[in-house]
Design a protein around this motif. Structure first.
Motif, short mmCIF file in Angstrom:
data_model
loop_
_atom_site.label_atom_id
_atom_site.label_comp_id
_atom_site.label_asym_id
_atom_site.label_seq_id
_atom_site.Cartn_x
_atom_site.Cartn_y
_atom_site.Cartn_z
N SER A 209 0.83 -1.17 -0.02
CA SER A 209 0.09 0.04 -0.07
C SER A 209 1.01 1.34 0.02
CB SER A 209 -0.91 -0.05 1.23
OG SER A 209 -0.19 0.34 2.32
N ARG A 210 0.50 2.45 -0.37
CA ARG A 210 1.19 3.59 -0.34
C ARG A 210 1.97 3.93 0.96
NH1 ARG A 210 2.66 8.30 -3.23
NH2 ARG A 210 2.02 7.22 -5.29
N LYS A 211 0.93 3.73 1.84
CA LYS A 211 1.61 4.25 3.30
C LYS A 211 2.68 3.22 3.81
CE LYS A 211 -1.57 7.02 5.29
NZ LYS A 211 -2.96 6.82 4.32
N LYS A 212 2.44 1.77 3.54
CA LYS A 212 3.65 1.11 3.78
C LYS A 212 4.64 1.30 3.16
CE LYS A 212 1.51 -3.17 5.78
NZ LYS A 212 0.50 -3.91 5.17
N ALA A 213 4.51 1.60 1.69
CA ALA A 213 5.77 1.73 0.85
C ALA A 213 6.64 2.98 1.39
CB ALA A 213 5.34 1.82 -0.34
N VAL A 214 5.65 3.98 1.67
CA VAL A 214 6.47 5.37 2.33
C VAL A 214 7.35 5.04 3.48
CG1 VAL A 214 6.14 7.55 3.05
CG2 VAL A 214 4.68 6.97 0.96
N GLY A 215 6.49 4.39 4.40
CA GLY A 215 7.11 4.02 5.58
C GLY A 215 8.52 3.23 5.71
#
Ligand code: TRP
Length: 469
Positions: A336-342
Protein backbone atom coordinates in the motif's frame (compact mmCIF):
# COMPACT_ATOMS: atom_id res chain seq x y z
CA UNK A 1 -2.11 -1.56 -14.24
CA UNK A 2 -4.33 0.13 -16.78
CA UNK A 3 -4.72 3.81 -17.43
CA UNK A 4 -8.01 4.10 -15.58
CA UNK A 5 -7.04 2.80 -12.19
CA UNK A 6 -3.72 4.64 -12.06
CA UNK A 7 -3.65 8.00 -10.40
CA UNK A 8 -2.93 10.98 -12.66
CA UNK A 9 -1.80 14.56 -12.34
CA UNK A 10 -4.74 16.91 -11.97
CA UNK A 11 -3.73 19.49 -14.55
CA UNK A 12 -1.02 20.47 -16.98
CA UNK A 13 0.31 23.23 -14.79
CA UNK A 14 0.27 20.79 -11.90
CA UNK A 15 2.50 18.36 -13.74
CA UNK A 16 4.87 21.07 -14.95
CA UNK A 17 5.21 22.46 -11.47
CA UNK A 18 5.76 19.00 -10.02
CA UNK A 19 8.34 18.09 -12.68
CA UNK A 20 10.05 21.46 -12.38
CA UNK A 21 9.78 21.05 -8.62
CA UNK A 22 11.63 17.77 -8.94
CA UNK A 23 14.30 19.24 -11.19
CA UNK A 24 14.83 22.51 -9.36
CA UNK A 25 16.34 21.74 -6.01
CA UNK A 26 19.52 21.61 -4.03
CA UNK A 27 21.17 20.59 -7.29
CA UNK A 28 20.62 24.08 -8.66
CA UNK A 29 21.10 26.29 -5.65
CA UNK A 30 23.46 24.35 -3.39
CA UNK A 31 25.33 22.01 -5.73
CA UNK A 32 25.62 23.88 -9.04
CA UNK A 33 27.43 26.94 -7.65
CA UNK A 34 30.02 24.97 -5.66
CA UNK A 35 30.68 22.41 -8.39
CA UNK A 36 31.06 25.26 -10.90
CA UNK A 37 33.33 27.03 -8.42
CA UNK A 38 35.45 23.92 -7.91
CA UNK A 39 35.74 23.36 -11.65
CA UNK A 40 36.87 26.79 -12.75
CA UNK A 41 33.63 28.69 -13.41
CA UNK A 42 33.03 29.80 -17.00
CA UNK A 43 34.41 26.77 -18.81
CA UNK A 44 32.39 24.45 -16.59
CA UNK A 45 29.31 26.55 -17.28
CA UNK A 46 29.68 26.18 -21.04
CA UNK A 47 30.29 22.42 -20.86
CA UNK A 48 27.34 22.12 -18.53
CA UNK A 49 25.04 23.97 -20.93
CA UNK A 50 26.20 21.81 -23.85
CA UNK A 51 25.50 18.67 -21.77
CA UNK A 52 22.04 19.93 -20.83
CA UNK A 53 20.85 21.05 -24.24
CA UNK A 54 22.49 18.52 -26.57
CA UNK A 55 22.75 15.34 -24.55
CA UNK A 56 20.61 15.25 -21.45
CA UNK A 57 17.59 16.97 -23.06
CA UNK A 58 17.13 13.84 -25.21
CA UNK A 59 17.05 11.68 -22.10
CA UNK A 60 14.38 13.91 -20.59
CA UNK A 61 12.12 13.36 -23.60
CA UNK A 62 12.91 9.63 -23.62
CA UNK A 63 12.17 9.15 -19.91
CA UNK A 64 8.81 10.91 -20.15
CA UNK A 65 7.87 8.88 -23.25
CA UNK A 66 8.88 5.56 -21.71
CA UNK A 67 7.00 6.35 -18.50
CA UNK A 68 3.78 7.46 -20.11
CA UNK A 69 3.80 4.62 -22.62
CA UNK A 70 4.17 1.95 -19.98
CA UNK A 71 2.16 3.68 -17.25
CA UNK A 72 4.64 2.13 -14.85
CA UNK A 73 7.51 3.33 -12.66
CA UNK A 74 11.25 2.92 -13.16
CA UNK A 75 11.44 -0.86 -12.81
CA UNK A 76 8.07 -1.77 -14.31
CA UNK A 77 8.64 0.30 -17.44
CA UNK A 78 11.73 -1.70 -18.35
CA UNK A 79 10.39 -5.02 -17.15
CA UNK A 80 7.17 -4.74 -19.16
CA UNK A 81 9.25 -4.66 -22.34
CA UNK A 82 11.93 -7.18 -21.46
CA UNK A 83 12.97 -8.92 -18.23
CA UNK A 84 16.58 -8.57 -19.27
CA UNK A 85 16.27 -4.83 -18.73
CA UNK A 86 14.83 -4.96 -15.22
CA UNK A 87 18.25 -4.22 -13.76
CA UNK A 88 18.36 -0.80 -15.38
CA UNK A 89 15.22 0.19 -13.50
CA UNK A 90 16.44 -1.45 -10.32
CA UNK A 91 19.62 0.56 -10.56
CA UNK A 92 17.41 3.65 -10.58
CA UNK A 93 15.65 2.58 -7.40
CA UNK A 94 19.01 1.98 -5.77
CA UNK A 95 20.13 5.46 -6.87
CA UNK A 96 16.95 6.81 -5.28
CA UNK A 97 17.92 5.28 -1.95
CA UNK A 98 21.50 6.51 -2.21
CA UNK A 99 20.65 10.10 -3.15
CA UNK A 100 18.11 10.09 -0.34
CA UNK A 101 20.99 8.96 1.85
CA UNK A 102 22.48 12.47 1.79
CA UNK A 103 19.96 14.83 0.20
CA UNK A 104 17.76 15.13 3.32
CA UNK A 105 20.86 15.96 5.37
CA UNK A 106 21.36 19.09 3.28
CA UNK A 107 17.60 19.69 3.26
CA UNK A 108 17.84 19.63 7.05
CA UNK A 109 20.65 22.21 6.99
CA UNK A 110 18.38 24.49 4.95
CA UNK A 111 15.51 23.98 7.37
CA UNK A 112 17.80 24.69 10.32
CA UNK A 113 18.98 27.91 8.68
CA UNK A 114 15.41 29.17 8.39
CA UNK A 115 15.36 29.26 12.18
CA UNK A 116 18.95 30.24 12.62
CA UNK A 117 18.25 33.30 10.43
CA UNK A 118 16.31 34.98 13.22
CA UNK A 119 18.20 33.46 16.13
CA UNK A 120 21.60 35.01 15.60
CA UNK A 121 22.99 33.50 12.37
CA UNK A 122 23.83 36.96 11.06
CA UNK A 123 25.14 38.50 14.29
CA UNK A 124 28.82 37.91 13.65
CA UNK A 125 29.56 37.85 9.91
CA UNK A 126 33.20 36.84 10.37
CA UNK A 127 32.11 33.68 12.18
CA UNK A 128 29.46 32.46 9.73
CA UNK A 129 31.81 29.98 8.03
CA UNK A 130 33.22 28.60 11.27
CA UNK A 131 29.76 28.33 12.82
CA UNK A 132 28.51 26.44 9.81
CA UNK A 133 31.30 23.89 10.20
CA UNK A 134 30.54 23.50 13.89
CA UNK A 135 26.88 22.98 13.08
CA UNK A 136 27.27 20.28 10.41
CA UNK A 137 29.90 18.46 12.45
CA UNK A 138 27.86 18.30 15.63
CA UNK A 139 26.39 14.89 16.39
CA UNK A 140 22.78 15.66 17.28
CA UNK A 141 21.42 18.90 15.83
CA UNK A 142 21.72 18.11 12.11
CA UNK A 143 20.10 14.73 12.72
CA UNK A 144 17.04 16.35 14.23
CA UNK A 145 16.64 18.75 11.32
CA UNK A 146 17.21 15.96 8.82
CA UNK A 147 14.52 13.86 10.47
CA UNK A 148 12.07 16.76 10.38
CA UNK A 149 12.85 17.29 6.71
CA UNK A 150 12.32 13.61 5.92
CA UNK A 151 9.11 13.67 7.88
CA UNK A 152 7.78 16.42 5.62
CA UNK A 153 8.60 14.15 2.67
CA UNK A 154 6.74 11.25 4.17
CA UNK A 155 3.72 13.43 4.84
CA UNK A 156 3.56 14.73 1.25
CA UNK A 157 4.25 11.45 -0.51
CA UNK A 158 1.83 9.50 1.69
CA UNK A 159 -0.92 11.84 0.48
CA UNK A 160 -0.37 10.67 -3.08
CA UNK A 161 0.49 12.23 -6.38
CA UNK A 162 -2.30 14.71 -6.85
CA UNK A 163 -3.15 15.83 -3.36
CA UNK A 164 0.39 16.01 -2.02
CA UNK A 165 3.17 16.49 -4.50
CA UNK A 166 1.23 18.50 -7.04
CA UNK A 167 -0.26 20.95 -4.57
CA UNK A 168 3.08 21.57 -2.90
CA UNK A 169 4.82 22.23 -6.22
CA UNK A 170 2.15 24.56 -7.54
CA UNK A 171 2.47 27.00 -4.66
CA UNK A 172 6.05 26.74 -3.67
CA UNK A 173 7.88 26.91 -6.99
CA UNK A 174 6.83 30.45 -7.98
CA UNK A 175 7.72 31.71 -4.50
CA UNK A 176 11.21 30.30 -4.81
CA UNK A 177 11.78 32.03 -8.11
CA UNK A 178 10.81 35.46 -6.81
CA UNK A 179 13.07 35.10 -3.78
CA UNK A 180 16.07 34.18 -5.87
CA UNK A 181 15.45 37.18 -8.11
CA UNK A 182 15.55 39.49 -5.09
CA UNK A 183 18.81 38.00 -3.85
CA UNK A 184 20.47 38.08 -7.26
CA UNK A 185 19.40 41.70 -7.58
CA UNK A 186 21.15 42.55 -4.31
CA UNK A 187 24.27 40.53 -5.10
CA UNK A 188 24.67 42.09 -8.54
CA UNK A 189 24.56 45.61 -7.15
CA UNK A 190 27.36 45.07 -4.63
CA UNK A 191 30.53 46.89 -5.56
CA UNK A 192 33.03 44.49 -7.08
CA UNK A 193 30.27 42.25 -8.43
CA UNK A 194 31.72 42.30 -11.95
CA UNK A 195 34.50 39.92 -11.03
CA UNK A 196 31.97 37.25 -10.13
CA UNK A 197 30.15 37.63 -13.43
CA UNK A 198 33.46 37.30 -15.24
CA UNK A 199 34.28 34.17 -13.25
CA UNK A 200 30.91 32.64 -14.12
CA UNK A 201 30.83 33.50 -17.82
CA UNK A 202 34.40 33.88 -19.00
CA UNK A 203 35.85 30.46 -19.71
CA UNK A 204 39.35 29.53 -18.64
CA UNK A 205 40.00 26.34 -20.61
CA UNK A 206 43.30 25.61 -18.95
CA UNK A 207 41.53 24.03 -15.97
CA UNK A 208 39.41 21.64 -18.04
CA UNK A 209 40.04 17.89 -18.21
CA UNK A 210 37.97 14.71 -18.58
CA UNK A 211 37.05 14.95 -14.91
CA UNK A 212 35.50 18.39 -15.49
CA UNK A 213 33.38 17.04 -18.32
CA UNK A 214 32.21 14.10 -16.20
CA UNK A 215 31.39 16.51 -13.38
CA UNK A 216 29.34 18.66 -15.78
CA UNK A 217 27.53 15.66 -17.23
CA UNK A 218 26.80 14.27 -13.78
CA UNK A 219 25.57 17.67 -12.63
CA UNK A 220 23.27 17.90 -15.68
CA UNK A 221 21.71 14.52 -14.87
CA UNK A 222 21.40 15.36 -11.19
CA UNK A 223 19.92 18.78 -11.75
CA UNK A 224 17.32 17.56 -14.25
CA UNK A 225 16.39 14.52 -12.12
CA UNK A 226 17.42 12.13 -14.86
CA UNK A 227 19.16 8.81 -15.14
CA UNK A 228 17.29 6.97 -12.41
CA UNK A 229 13.73 6.73 -13.65
CA UNK A 230 12.38 9.77 -11.83
CA UNK A 231 10.93 11.28 -15.00
CA UNK A 232 9.77 7.80 -16.07
CA UNK A 233 7.81 7.69 -12.83
CA UNK A 234 6.41 11.21 -13.20
CA UNK A 235 5.64 10.49 -16.87
CA UNK A 236 3.68 7.42 -15.84
CA UNK A 237 1.25 9.65 -13.98
CA UNK A 238 0.87 11.93 -16.99
CA UNK A 239 -2.23 12.26 -19.11
CA UNK A 240 -2.27 10.99 -22.70
CA UNK A 241 -3.20 14.49 -23.90
CA UNK A 242 0.00 16.19 -22.79
CA UNK A 243 2.62 17.34 -25.29
CA UNK A 244 5.73 15.63 -23.96
CA UNK A 245 8.51 17.42 -25.89
CA UNK A 246 7.06 20.83 -25.02
CA UNK A 247 6.82 19.96 -21.35
CA UNK A 248 10.37 18.63 -21.39
CA UNK A 249 11.72 21.87 -22.86
CA UNK A 250 9.84 23.94 -20.34
CA UNK A 251 11.23 22.00 -17.40
CA UNK A 252 14.70 22.17 -18.92
CA UNK A 253 14.55 25.93 -19.31
CA UNK A 254 13.21 26.51 -15.82
CA UNK A 255 15.87 24.29 -14.27
CA UNK A 256 18.71 25.92 -16.17
CA UNK A 257 17.29 29.35 -15.44
CA UNK A 258 17.31 28.71 -11.71
CA UNK A 259 20.87 27.32 -11.77
CA UNK A 260 22.14 30.42 -13.59
CA UNK A 261 20.13 32.64 -11.26
CA UNK A 262 21.73 30.90 -8.28
CA UNK A 263 25.13 31.50 -9.84
CA UNK A 264 24.25 35.17 -10.31
CA UNK A 265 23.08 35.37 -6.72
CA UNK A 266 26.28 33.88 -5.28
CA UNK A 267 29.37 34.60 -7.40
CA UNK A 268 29.18 38.39 -7.52
CA UNK A 269 28.90 38.39 -3.74
CA UNK A 270 31.71 35.87 -3.34
CA UNK A 271 34.10 38.15 -5.18
CA UNK A 272 32.72 41.35 -3.72
CA UNK A 273 33.39 39.95 -0.22
CA UNK A 274 36.77 38.51 -1.14
CA UNK A 275 35.77 34.88 -0.51
CA UNK A 276 36.91 31.95 -2.61
CA UNK A 277 34.60 30.40 -5.22
CA UNK A 278 35.78 26.87 -4.49
CA UNK A 279 34.22 26.81 -1.06
CA UNK A 280 32.78 23.30 -1.35
CA UNK A 281 29.40 22.15 -0.03
CA UNK A 282 29.25 24.96 2.51
CA UNK A 283 29.32 27.64 -0.19
CA UNK A 284 25.69 28.71 -0.29
CA UNK A 285 25.29 28.35 3.48
CA UNK A 286 28.15 30.75 4.11
CA UNK A 287 27.93 33.20 1.20
CA UNK A 288 24.22 33.93 1.40
CA UNK A 289 24.20 34.79 5.14
CA UNK A 290 27.29 36.94 4.65
CA UNK A 291 25.38 39.01 2.08
CA UNK A 292 22.42 39.31 4.41
CA UNK A 293 24.50 40.18 7.47
CA UNK A 294 25.32 43.56 5.90
CA UNK A 295 21.67 44.45 5.51
CA UNK A 296 20.43 44.86 9.07
CA UNK A 297 16.87 43.88 9.81
CA UNK A 298 16.01 43.46 6.13
CA UNK A 299 18.81 40.91 5.98
CA UNK A 300 17.15 38.79 8.65
CA UNK A 301 13.92 38.72 6.68
CA UNK A 302 15.65 37.94 3.39
CA UNK A 303 17.76 35.24 5.00
CA UNK A 304 14.70 33.57 6.46
CA UNK A 305 12.96 33.70 3.11
CA UNK A 306 16.03 32.48 1.23
CA UNK A 307 16.57 29.40 3.36
CA UNK A 308 12.83 28.81 3.36
CA UNK A 309 12.96 28.80 -0.43
CA UNK A 310 15.99 26.53 -0.45
CA UNK A 311 14.23 24.12 1.88
CA UNK A 312 11.13 24.18 -0.31
CA UNK A 313 13.16 23.55 -3.46
CA UNK A 314 14.83 20.63 -1.71
CA UNK A 315 11.50 19.27 -0.54
CA UNK A 316 9.82 19.23 -3.95
CA UNK A 317 12.89 17.40 -5.26
CA UNK A 318 13.27 14.87 -2.50
CA UNK A 319 9.61 13.91 -2.72
CA UNK A 320 10.28 12.91 -6.33
CA UNK A 321 13.19 10.75 -5.23
CA UNK A 322 11.11 9.12 -2.55
CA UNK A 323 8.29 8.67 -5.06
CA UNK A 324 10.53 6.60 -7.37
CA UNK A 325 11.14 4.09 -4.60
CA UNK A 326 7.52 4.20 -3.44
CA UNK A 327 6.13 3.67 -6.95
CA UNK A 328 8.40 0.65 -7.31
CA UNK A 329 7.15 -0.85 -4.06
CA UNK A 330 3.53 -0.19 -5.03
CA UNK A 331 3.73 -1.35 -8.66
CA UNK A 332 6.04 -4.32 -8.28
CA UNK A 333 5.73 -5.42 -4.66
CA UNK A 334 2.03 -4.62 -4.20
CA UNK A 335 2.55 -2.63 -0.99
CA UNK A 336 0.00 0.00 0.00
CA UNK A 337 1.20 3.58 -0.47
CA UNK A 338 1.46 4.17 3.28
CA UNK A 339 3.49 1.02 3.90
CA UNK A 340 5.75 1.76 0.94
CA UNK A 341 6.46 5.27 2.20
CA UNK A 342 7.15 4.05 5.73
CA UNK A 343 9.52 1.34 4.62
CA UNK A 344 11.47 3.51 2.17
CA UNK A 345 11.77 6.42 4.61
CA UNK A 346 13.05 4.17 7.39
CA UNK A 347 15.93 2.96 5.25
CA UNK A 348 16.65 6.53 4.19
CA UNK A 349 16.80 7.84 7.77
CA UNK A 350 19.43 5.25 8.61
CA UNK A 351 21.54 6.13 5.56
CA UNK A 352 21.22 9.82 6.36
CA UNK A 353 22.33 9.32 9.97
CA UNK A 354 25.53 7.76 8.71
CA UNK A 355 26.17 10.38 6.07
CA UNK A 356 25.51 13.23 8.49
CA UNK A 357 27.80 11.74 11.13
CA UNK A 358 30.48 11.17 8.50
CA UNK A 359 31.00 14.94 8.47
CA UNK A 360 31.78 15.04 12.19
CA UNK A 361 31.91 12.27 14.74
CA UNK A 362 32.63 9.56 12.18
CA UNK A 363 35.08 11.59 10.13
CA UNK A 364 37.71 8.90 10.40
CA UNK A 365 35.49 6.14 9.15
CA UNK A 366 35.67 5.89 5.40
CA UNK A 367 34.64 3.54 2.64
CA UNK A 368 37.30 3.19 -0.04
CA UNK A 369 38.86 6.46 1.01
CA UNK A 370 35.76 8.67 1.25
CA UNK A 371 33.22 9.39 3.99
CA UNK A 372 29.64 8.12 3.66
CA UNK A 373 28.25 11.51 2.58
CA UNK A 374 30.73 11.77 -0.30
CA UNK A 375 30.40 8.07 -1.02
CA UNK A 376 26.65 8.34 -1.74
CA UNK A 377 27.19 11.53 -3.71
CA UNK A 378 30.04 10.25 -5.89
CA UNK A 379 28.46 6.86 -6.48
CA UNK A 380 25.24 8.36 -7.80
CA UNK A 381 26.38 11.56 -9.41
CA UNK A 382 29.52 10.33 -11.09
CA UNK A 383 28.48 6.78 -12.01
CA UNK A 384 24.92 5.61 -11.57
CA UNK A 385 23.05 8.54 -13.09
CA UNK A 386 25.20 8.72 -16.22
CA UNK A 387 25.14 4.95 -16.67
CA UNK A 388 21.39 4.98 -15.96
CA UNK A 389 20.98 7.57 -18.72
CA UNK A 390 23.17 5.57 -21.05
CA UNK A 391 21.09 2.44 -20.45
CA UNK A 392 17.86 4.34 -20.98
CA UNK A 393 19.10 5.75 -24.28
CA UNK A 394 20.11 2.29 -25.51
CA UNK A 395 16.82 0.82 -24.31
CA UNK A 396 14.81 3.53 -26.05
CA UNK A 397 16.81 3.55 -29.27
CA UNK A 398 17.41 -0.15 -29.70
CA UNK A 399 14.55 -2.07 -28.09
CA UNK A 400 11.52 0.17 -28.48
CA UNK A 401 9.89 0.51 -31.89
CA UNK A 402 10.49 3.80 -33.63
CA UNK A 403 6.85 4.09 -34.66
CA UNK A 404 5.66 3.49 -31.09
CA UNK A 405 7.91 6.27 -29.92
CA UNK A 406 6.65 8.59 -32.63
CA UNK A 407 3.11 7.70 -31.65
CA UNK A 408 3.81 8.43 -27.97
CA UNK A 409 5.63 11.70 -28.57
CA UNK A 410 3.03 13.06 -31.00
CA UNK A 411 0.02 11.74 -29.05
CA UNK A 412 -0.93 9.48 -31.95
CA UNK A 413 -0.27 12.19 -34.52
CA UNK A 414 -2.33 14.85 -32.76
CA UNK A 415 0.53 17.18 -31.91
CA UNK A 416 3.60 17.79 -34.00
CA UNK A 417 7.15 17.03 -32.89
CA UNK A 418 9.23 18.37 -35.77
CA UNK A 419 12.51 17.27 -34.29
CA UNK A 420 11.40 13.67 -33.81
CA UNK A 421 13.94 12.22 -36.24
CA UNK A 422 16.75 14.32 -34.80
CA UNK A 423 15.79 13.24 -31.28
CA UNK A 424 15.61 9.60 -32.36
CA UNK A 425 19.04 9.60 -34.01
CA UNK A 426 20.56 11.45 -31.08
CA UNK A 427 19.08 9.03 -28.57
CA UNK A 428 19.94 5.93 -30.55
CA UNK A 429 23.51 6.78 -31.60
CA UNK A 430 24.97 10.04 -30.34
CA UNK A 431 23.88 10.07 -26.70
CA UNK A 432 25.10 6.54 -25.87
CA UNK A 433 28.45 7.15 -27.57
CA UNK A 434 29.03 10.52 -25.92
CA UNK A 435 28.02 9.36 -22.44
CA UNK A 436 30.09 6.23 -22.88
CA UNK A 437 33.19 8.19 -23.86
CA UNK A 438 32.76 10.79 -21.12
CA UNK A 439 32.18 8.07 -18.55
CA UNK A 440 35.26 6.09 -19.56
CA UNK A 441 37.55 9.12 -19.75
CA UNK A 442 36.09 10.60 -16.58
CA UNK A 443 36.26 7.39 -14.59
CA UNK A 444 39.90 6.95 -15.57
CA UNK A 445 40.85 10.47 -14.60
CA UNK A 446 39.05 10.56 -11.30
CA UNK A 447 40.71 10.29 -7.90
CA UNK A 448 38.19 8.03 -6.19
CA UNK A 449 39.10 4.91 -8.15
CA UNK A 450 37.89 2.55 -5.43
CA UNK A 451 34.37 4.00 -5.45
CA UNK A 452 34.28 3.82 -9.24
CA UNK A 453 35.21 0.17 -9.34
CA UNK A 454 32.70 -0.68 -6.63
CA UNK A 455 30.00 1.20 -8.56
CA UNK A 456 30.67 -0.72 -11.75
CA UNK A 457 30.69 -3.96 -9.76
CA UNK A 458 27.28 -3.14 -8.29
CA UNK A 459 25.87 -2.55 -11.78
CA UNK A 460 27.29 -5.87 -12.89
CA UNK A 461 25.80 -7.75 -9.93
CA UNK A 462 22.42 -6.08 -10.53
CA UNK A 463 22.52 -7.20 -14.15
CA UNK A 464 23.17 -10.78 -13.07
CA UNK A 465 20.43 -11.00 -10.47
CA UNK A 466 17.82 -8.72 -12.03
CA UNK A 467 15.28 -11.53 -12.58
CA UNK A 468 14.56 -11.59 -8.84
CA UNK A 469 13.62 -7.91 -8.63
N1 TRP B 1 17.11 17.43 -9.43
C1 TRP B 1 17.07 17.58 -8.02
C2 TRP B 1 17.96 18.75 -7.65
O1 TRP B 1 18.46 19.40 -8.51
C3 TRP B 1 17.46 16.35 -7.29
C4 TRP B 1 16.72 15.16 -7.79
C5 TRP B 1 15.39 14.93 -7.70
C6 TRP B 1 17.27 14.12 -8.52
N2 TRP B 1 15.07 13.78 -8.36
C7 TRP B 1 16.22 13.27 -8.86
C8 TRP B 1 18.55 13.85 -8.93
C9 TRP B 1 16.46 12.15 -9.62
C10 TRP B 1 18.79 12.72 -9.67
C11 TRP B 1 17.75 11.88 -10.03
O2 TRP B 1 18.16 19.03 -6.51
Amino acid sequence: MNQNSREHWGSRIGFIMAAAGSAVGLGNIWRFPYVAGDNGGGAFMIIYLVCVFFIVSNIMVAELAVGRRSQLGAVGAYKSISKKWTFAGALGVLSGFLIMGFYPVVGGWALAHVFKSFTGLLNNPAMIGANFDIFIESPVQPLIWMTLFLFANVWIVAKGVKGGIETAGKFLMPLLFVLLLIIAGRSLTLSGAGEGIRFLFQPDWSEVNAGTVLAALGQAFFSLSLGMGCMITYGSYLDKKENLPNNAILVLLMDTGVAILAGLALFPAIFAFGMTPSGGPGLVFVVAPTIFAEMGFLGIILSTLFFGALMIAALTSSVSLLEVVVTYLIDEKALSRKKAVGLAATVMVVLCIFSSLSLGMMQNFSILGVGMFDFFDILTDKIFLAIGGLLLAIFTGWTLKKEDLRDELTNGGQVSFKLFDVWYLMTKFVVPVVIGLVAIAGIMSIEETGVMILGLLIIFVFALFSKKL
